[in-house]
Write a protein that holds these residues in place. Structure first.
Motif, PDB file in Angstrom:
ATOM      1  N   ALA A  53       2.620   5.229 -13.994  1.00 12.09           N
ATOM      2  CA  ALA A  53       3.358   6.189 -13.183  1.00 12.09           C
ATOM      3  C   ALA A  53       2.574   6.506 -11.906  1.00 12.09           C
ATOM      4  CB  ALA A  53       3.619   7.468 -13.969  1.00 12.09           C
ATOM      5  N   GLU A  54       3.282   6.597 -10.795  1.00 13.31           N
ATOM      6  CA  GLU A  54       2.610   6.895  -9.530  1.00 13.31           C
ATOM      7  C   GLU A  54       2.147   8.344  -9.500  1.00 13.31           C
ATOM      8  OE1 GLU A  54       4.314   7.175  -5.159  1.00 13.31           O
ATOM      9  OE2 GLU A  54       3.820   5.072  -5.628  1.00 13.31           O
ATOM     10  N   LEU A  55       0.887   8.521  -9.128  1.00 16.67           N
ATOM     11  CA  LEU A  55       0.293   9.848  -9.040  1.00 16.67           C
ATOM     12  C   LEU A  55       0.136  10.313  -7.600  1.00 16.67           C
ATOM     13  CD1 LEU A  55      -2.549   9.366 -11.686  1.00 16.67           C
ATOM     14  CD2 LEU A  55      -0.262  10.328 -12.051  1.00 16.67           C
ATOM     15  N   GLY A  56       0.206   9.383  -6.663  1.00 14.06           N
ATOM     16  CA  GLY A  56       0.052   9.736  -5.261  1.00 14.06           C
ATOM     17  C   GLY A  56       0.054   8.499  -4.392  1.00 14.06           C
ATOM     18  N   VAL A  57       0.310   8.701  -3.099  1.00 13.44           N
ATOM     19  CA  VAL A  57       0.300   7.585  -2.156  1.00 13.44           C
ATOM     20  C   VAL A  57      -0.019   8.123  -0.764  1.00 13.44           C
ATOM     21  CG1 VAL A  57       2.805   7.752  -1.748  1.00 13.44           C
ATOM     22  CG2 VAL A  57       1.596   5.617  -1.247  1.00 13.44           C
ATOM     23  N   VAL A  58      -0.820   7.379  -0.022  1.00 10.06           N
ATOM     24  CA  VAL A  58      -1.094   7.680   1.382  1.00 10.06           C
ATOM     25  C   VAL A  58      -0.828   6.413   2.187  1.00 10.06           C
ATOM     26  CG1 VAL A  58      -2.760   9.531   0.959  1.00 10.06           C
ATOM     27  CG2 VAL A  58      -3.553   7.148   1.077  1.00 10.06           C
ATOM     28  N   HIS A  59      -0.592   6.585   3.470  1.00 11.58           N
ATOM     29  CA  HIS A  59      -0.186   5.460   4.297  1.00 11.58           C
ATOM     30  C   HIS A  59      -1.055   5.332   5.546  1.00 11.58           C
ATOM     31  CE1 HIS A  59       3.453   6.225   1.890  1.00 11.58           C
ATOM     32  NE2 HIS A  59       3.663   4.928   2.013  1.00 11.58           N
ATOM     33  N   GLY A  85     -12.543  10.926   3.962  1.00 15.75           N
ATOM     34  CA  GLY A  85     -12.151  12.293   4.267  1.00 15.75           C
ATOM     35  C   GLY A  85     -11.230  12.364   5.468  1.00 15.75           C
ATOM     36  N   ALA A  86     -11.222  13.541   6.088  1.00 16.60           N
ATOM     37  CA  ALA A  86     -10.298  13.770   7.199  1.00 16.60           C
ATOM     38  C   ALA A  86     -10.687  12.992   8.446  1.00 16.60           C
ATOM     39  CB  ALA A  86     -10.232  15.263   7.512  1.00 16.60           C
ATOM     40  N   LYS A  87     -11.974  12.690   8.603  1.00 16.95           N
ATOM     41  CA  LYS A  87     -12.437  12.005   9.804  1.00 16.95           C
ATOM     42  C   LYS A  87     -13.155  10.719   9.423  1.00 16.95           C
ATOM     43  CE  LYS A  87     -12.900  16.029  12.844  1.00 16.95           C
ATOM     44  NZ  LYS A  87     -13.810  16.801  13.740  1.00 16.95           N
ATOM     45  N   GLY A  88     -12.453   9.599   9.562  1.00 21.50           N
ATOM     46  CA  GLY A  88     -13.064   8.304   9.344  1.00 21.50           C
ATOM     47  C   GLY A  88     -13.326   7.613  10.663  1.00 21.50           C
ATOM     48  N   PHE A  89     -13.544   6.321  10.603  1.00 22.37           N
ATOM     49  CA  PHE A  89     -13.834   5.563  11.823  1.00 22.37           C
ATOM     50  C   PHE A  89     -12.592   5.437  12.699  1.00 22.37           C
ATOM     51  CE2 PHE A  89     -14.014   1.598  14.217  1.00 22.37           C
ATOM     52  CZ  PHE A  89     -15.214   1.755  14.892  1.00 22.37           C
ATOM     53  N   TYR A  90     -11.427   5.239  12.072  1.00 21.74           N
ATOM     54  CA  TYR A  90     -10.198   4.985  12.820  1.00 21.74           C
ATOM     55  C   TYR A  90      -9.378   6.271  12.963  1.00 21.74           C
ATOM     56  CZ  TYR A  90     -11.317   0.112  11.769  1.00 21.74           C
ATOM     57  OH  TYR A  90     -11.952  -1.103  11.655  1.00 21.74           O
ATOM     58  N   PRO A  91      -8.962   6.598  14.172  1.00 26.33           N
ATOM     59  CA  PRO A  91      -8.153   7.802  14.368  1.00 26.33           C
ATOM     60  C   PRO A  91      -6.828   7.723  13.594  1.00 26.33           C
ATOM     61  CG  PRO A  91      -8.960   6.947  16.476  1.00 26.33           C
ATOM     62  CD  PRO A  91      -9.266   5.911  15.437  1.00 26.33           C
ATOM     63  N   GLY A  92      -6.454   8.837  12.984  1.00 29.35           N
ATOM     64  CA  GLY A  92      -5.185   8.899  12.289  1.00 29.35           C
ATOM     65  C   GLY A  92      -5.144   8.195  10.960  1.00 29.35           C
ATOM     66  N   ALA A  93      -6.315   7.867  10.402  1.00 27.28           N
ATOM     67  CA  ALA A  93      -6.375   7.104   9.154  1.00 27.28           C
ATOM     68  C   ALA A  93      -5.901   7.935   7.967  1.00 27.28           C
ATOM     69  CB  ALA A  93      -7.797   6.612   8.908  1.00 27.28           C
ATOM     70  N   ALA A  94      -5.375   7.245   6.957  1.00 24.14           N
ATOM     71  CA  ALA A  94      -5.072   7.878   5.679  1.00 24.14           C
ATOM     72  C   ALA A  94      -6.370   8.297   5.006  1.00 24.14           C
ATOM     73  CB  ALA A  94      -4.304   6.908   4.790  1.00 24.14           C
ATOM     74  N   SER A  95      -6.278   9.305   4.145  1.00 26.76           N
ATOM     75  CA  SER A  95      -7.474   9.911   3.555  1.00 26.76           C
ATOM     76  C   SER A  95      -7.459   9.845   2.032  1.00 26.76           C
ATOM     77  CB  SER A  95      -7.564  11.369   4.007  1.00 26.76           C
ATOM     78  OG  SER A  95      -8.492  12.098   3.240  1.00 26.76           O
ATOM     79  N   LEU A  96      -8.582   9.401   1.464  1.00 29.51           N
ATOM     80  CA  LEU A  96      -8.742   9.449   0.013  1.00 29.51           C
ATOM     81  C   LEU A  96      -8.744  10.879  -0.498  1.00 29.51           C
ATOM     82  CD1 LEU A  96     -11.435   6.783  -0.974  1.00 29.51           C
ATOM     83  CD2 LEU A  96      -8.957   6.664  -1.260  1.00 29.51           C
ATOM     84  N   LYS A  97      -9.202  11.799   0.312  1.00 29.18           N
ATOM     85  CA  LYS A  97      -9.196  13.206  -0.088  1.00 29.18           C
ATOM     86  C   LYS A  97      -7.767  13.673  -0.321  1.00 29.18           C
ATOM     87  CE  LYS A  97     -10.907  17.768   1.263  1.00 29.18           C
ATOM     88  NZ  LYS A  97     -11.629  18.538   2.312  1.00 29.18           N
ATOM     89  N   ASP A  98      -6.873  13.283   0.556  1.00 28.16           N
ATOM     90  CA  ASP A  98      -5.459  13.610   0.389  1.00 28.16           C
ATOM     91  C   ASP A  98      -4.914  12.974  -0.883  1.00 28.16           C
ATOM     92  OD1 ASP A  98      -2.817  14.325   0.756  1.00 28.16           O
ATOM     93  OD2 ASP A  98      -2.435  12.884   2.354  1.00 28.16           O
ATOM     94  N   LEU A  99      -5.271  11.718  -1.108  1.00 31.46           N
ATOM     95  CA  LEU A  99      -4.803  11.028  -2.305  1.00 31.46           C
ATOM     96  C   LEU A  99      -5.334  11.701  -3.563  1.00 31.46           C
ATOM     97  CD1 LEU A  99      -3.172   8.594  -3.340  1.00 31.46           C
ATOM     98  CD2 LEU A  99      -5.294   7.249  -3.251  1.00 31.46           C
TER      99      LEU A  99
END
Length: 466
Positions: free
Chosen positions: A276-282, A152-166
């Protein structure tokens, strides 16, 4: 945030000289510009001692007189190798077994940092992709090796990419097609998931984990766990896949391992073809991951970064491939790699061998204005008595107080192995690189060995040494 402040601390350290690059920033060179972290600079706090480009260098004789009695401390065991160099010029000042390969433990992470910043660059971000599977409603999550990915929005590492966003991107891309299955593609890492040279308890003792191309929160079971020890999940890629399935409304029973279909050569508008690409987070930029790896000695981040070196050099993203790619990069940088042997990127393997001279030359190179991309190695270095893995060291044991606020270093610890490498400002203001490696410490001698290493670094802070 702490690591960003540490970068700014270095900006506060003193004399104006016309020299660009990281050393220029340490010495207060206004023309050098801000550190390339992408983080706005608050007012710096003067923690580290002032460095002076005009300060005299210690002599070999002076260093020998100060260091020899400390190196002979029985707590360090029968093999103690060290090197001291001047950071500004790169000149070697003193060696004792400086060219001998020694088990480095987590000091290996300095090599990983330089290799990945060279091979990928500080701004590179690791992707995690979702693509259409071979059947309608099938979604494939493709791990790219991001160790910081969060559910989600708050993981262990600050500023991490989110599966929720994906997951939100996937739902938008699928339109009216409901997700029905999640396929987990972690094939980017061919395995093994544990390095053969690791101690038997490392995979389960909370500082190591299975190294896979898809994971959440560094494979931690609980993203709210503190720094250091944390329970890890045994199959990080499936744990991530199940979390992704929950976000898509897919039952966990519909999660399986597999590989993504090949990307289509062209996708007509409004259609979703297999691959086909459906989404990507970094991920956060590599400079941030390097900072985390060094400041908190994060082993899982280290292994992920080592594999990024392998991928950048078209090597398999495995322990062996990463070690080979890192060796190539370090050799190409002109560093003395003779006798170096790498098995992993974290230093957990006892088969790693690194010389003190390699470490001091690496630190001097990272400080060079000719390699500004490597300056990020220093941003995460813990400060003696203040931060990171040195926050509880220096000052409490006799003979270590001079290291408070003057020593910035990476430590390394395995059973019977203790190491430290970093930079120190002498009492006269000269900035030195140093490395002390010992791999024959007496059994149960951990704390005395750490104190003995701290006394060596603190003694450098008192130089003099003419």
């Amino acid at each position: 945030m702490l690591a960003a402040v540490l970068v700014l601390v270095l900006v506060a350290v003193g004399l104006v000289v016309a020299r660009p690059g990281p050393v220029g920033r340490w010495l207060g060179d206004g023309s050098a510009g801000p550190a390339s972290t992408g983080v706005p600079e608050p007012v710096p706090v003067a923690v580290l001692a002032t460095a002076d480009v005009g300060a005299p260098m210690p002599s070999a004789e002076g260093l020998r007189a100060v260091l020899d009695p400390l190196v002979g401390d029985a707590a360090l065991g029968g093999r103690v190798n060290l090197a001291v160099a001047d950071v500004l010029t790169g000149q070697s000042l003193f060696e004792r077994g400086g060219g001998e390969g020694t088990v480095p433990a987590s000091v290996t992470k300095l090599l990983t940092a330089v290799a990945v910043l060279t091979a990928r660059g500080p701004g590179y971000r690791i992707p995690t992709r979702a693509v259409a599977g071979s059947e309608p409603g099938e979604v494939v999550i493709v791990g790219g090796g991001d160790p910081a990915l969060a559910a989600g929005a708050k993981g262990f590492y600050p500023g991490a990419a989110s599966l929720k966003d994906l997951a939100n991107q996937v739902r938008t891309a699928l339109g009216g097609i409901a997700p029905t299955r999640v396929v987990v593609d972690a094939s980017l890492y061919p395995g093994p998931v544990h390095e053969p040279g690791w101690d038997e308890d490392i995979p389960t003792h909370g500082y190591g984990a299975a190294v896979t191309a898809l994971m959440l929160d560094g494979a931690r079971k609980d993203p709210k766990a503190g720094q250091g020890w944390a329970e890890r999940v045994p199959q990080p890629e499936l744990t991530a896949g199940r979390a992704f399935a929950r976000l898509l409304g897919v039952p966990e029973t519909a999660v399986r391992r597999g590989t993504a279909p090949a990307a289509p050569t062209g996708t007509p508008a409004g259609t979703v073809e297999p691959g086909a690409e459906l989404g990507v987070v970094h991920s956060p930029p590599l400079i941030r991951l390097v900072d985390i790896m060094i400041s908190e000695s994060d082993n899982i981040v280290a292994e992920a970064l080592a594999r990024q070196v392998a991928l950048a050099r078209d090597q398999p993203a495995s322990f062996a491939g990463a070690a080979a790619a890192m060796t190539d990069v370090l050799s190409e940088l002109g560093l003395p790699t003779d006798g170096m042997r790498l098995a992993d990127g974290s230093g957990l393997s006892r088969t790693n061998l690194v010389s003190p001279v390699l470490l001091t030359e690496l630190l001097a190179l990272a400080a060079s204005p000719d390699r500004p991309e490597l300056g990020g190695v220093f941003s995460g270095l813990p400060v003696g008595g203040w931060s990171g893995t040195l926050r509880d060291r220096y000052g409490s044991a006799p003979g270590t107080a001079a290291g408070v606020g003057t020593v910035r270093a990476k430590t390394g610890t395995l059973t019977r192995v203790h190491a430290i490498a970093g930079v120190v400002t002498t009492t006269e203001g000269r900035l030195l690189a140093f490395a002390v490696l010992t791999d024959q410490v007496p059994p149960d001698g951990g704390e005395p060995a750490r104190v003995a290493l701290d006394r060596i670094a603190a003694a450098l802070a008192t130089c003099g040494c003419h």
